[in-house]
Design an enzyme around this catalytic site. Structure first.
Site, PDB file in Angstrom:
ATOM      1  NE  ARG A 195      -2.530 133.052  17.760  1.00  0.00           N
ATOM      2  CZ  ARG A 195      -2.667 133.420  16.481  1.00  0.00           C
ATOM      3  NH1 ARG A 195      -2.605 134.687  16.131  1.00  0.00           N
ATOM      4  NH2 ARG A 195      -2.851 132.522  15.541  1.00  0.00           N
ATOM      5  CB  ILE A 240     -10.418 129.705  15.881  1.00  0.00           C
ATOM      6  CG1 ILE A 240     -11.197 129.022  14.762  1.00  0.00           C
ATOM      7  CG2 ILE A 240     -10.387 128.803  17.118  1.00  0.00           C
ATOM      8  CD1 ILE A 240     -10.564 127.724  14.270  1.00  0.00           C
ATOM      9  N   PRO A 241     -10.496 132.959  17.728  1.00  0.00           N
ATOM     10  CG  PRO A 241     -11.816 134.570  18.773  1.00  0.00           C
ATOM     11  CD  PRO A 241     -11.823 133.564  17.656  1.00  0.00           C
ATOM     12  CG  HIS A 242      -6.269 130.887  20.242  1.00  0.00           C
ATOM     13  ND1 HIS A 242      -6.608 131.011  18.913  1.00  0.00           N
ATOM     14  CD2 HIS A 242      -4.925 130.733  20.271  1.00  0.00           C
ATOM     15  CE1 HIS A 242      -5.515 130.921  18.174  1.00  0.00           C
ATOM     16  NE2 HIS A 242      -4.478 130.754  18.974  1.00  0.00           N
ATOM     17  N   GLY A 243      -6.765 132.916  23.749  1.00  0.00           N
ATOM     18  CA  GLY A 243      -5.801 133.596  24.588  1.00  0.00           C
ATOM     19  C   GLY A 243      -5.354 132.716  25.727  1.00  0.00           C
TER      20      GLY A 243
END
Length: 154
Positions: free
Chosen positions: A51, A65-68
Site C-alpha cells: 500500500r 496512517i499506514p494500513h494493509g
C-alpha cells in the site's frame, strides 16, 4: 463502526524505537499478532508496504496512517504508536513521523467500512487540537480520551 470501536489499549506503544517506516510497521504488527488480530507478521507487513508503494500514508504534521488489507488479518483494528525518534515516511509535508495509527483490514472483506474509519481518522487528524493533544499524550488513557471527547462532540 467508530474509531473507539477499533482502538485497543493492548495495541498502543509509546516507546517504539525504529530507524525506518518498515521497522515501525513490523513492530506495530507484532502488537496485532500478540493480540490475535493477525496470524502472520510477514504477510501483513507485505500488504502494508505494498500500500505504501501506491502513495505515502504520511499525512503531515508528523502523523502517518499506514494500513494493509490482508488474508492474514482476522479482524479490523487500529494500533497506535508514539515513536521515540521520528522517522522519514515520505510524508506529504516532508516532515518526519512520530505518531502512527495503523489499521488492519481483513483481506476477504469487500466492505467499505475500513474506508469510512480511515476517513473518520483522517478528519480527526485535521483538527489542530487533536494533533496537539496527541503530541502531549503520555499514556494510553490520554489517547482514548482524545477520541472519546471528539466522538461525543460530533
Amino acid at each position: 463502526m467508530e474509531i473507539l470501536d477499533l482502538l485497543n489499549k493492548n495495541q498502543m506503544n509509546f516507546e517504539i524505537e525504529a530507524d525506518s517506516k518498515k521497522e515501525v510497521i513490523k513492530k506495530m504488527a507484532k502488537m496485532f499478532l500478540d493480540d490475535g488480530i493477525i496470524i502472520s507478521i510477514d504477510k501483513y507487513v507485505d500488504s502494508v508496504m505494498e500500500r505504501e508503494q501506491t502513495g505515502t500514508t504520511g499525512v503531515g504534521e508528523g502523523i502517518a496512517i499506514p494500513h494493509g488489507k490482508s488474508n492474514a488479518v482476522t479482524t479490523s483494528s487500529i494500533a497506535f504508536a508514539k515513536l521515540k525518534t521520528p522517522v522519514d515516511w515520505d510524508a506529504l509535508d516532508g516532515k518526519k513521523v512520530s505518531i502512527v495509527f495503523m489499521l488492519s483490514i481483513p483481506g476477504g472483506s469487500e466492505s467499505k467500512e475500513h474506508l469510512r474509519v480511515l476517513s473518520l481518522l483522517a478528519q480527526r487528524l485535521m483538527d489542530d487540537d487533536v494533533i496537539e493533544s496527541l503530541q502531549k499524550a503520555k499514556d494510553k488513557d490520554d489517547i482514548i480520551n482524545i477520541f472519546e471527547s471528539k466522538e461525543s462532540i460530533d
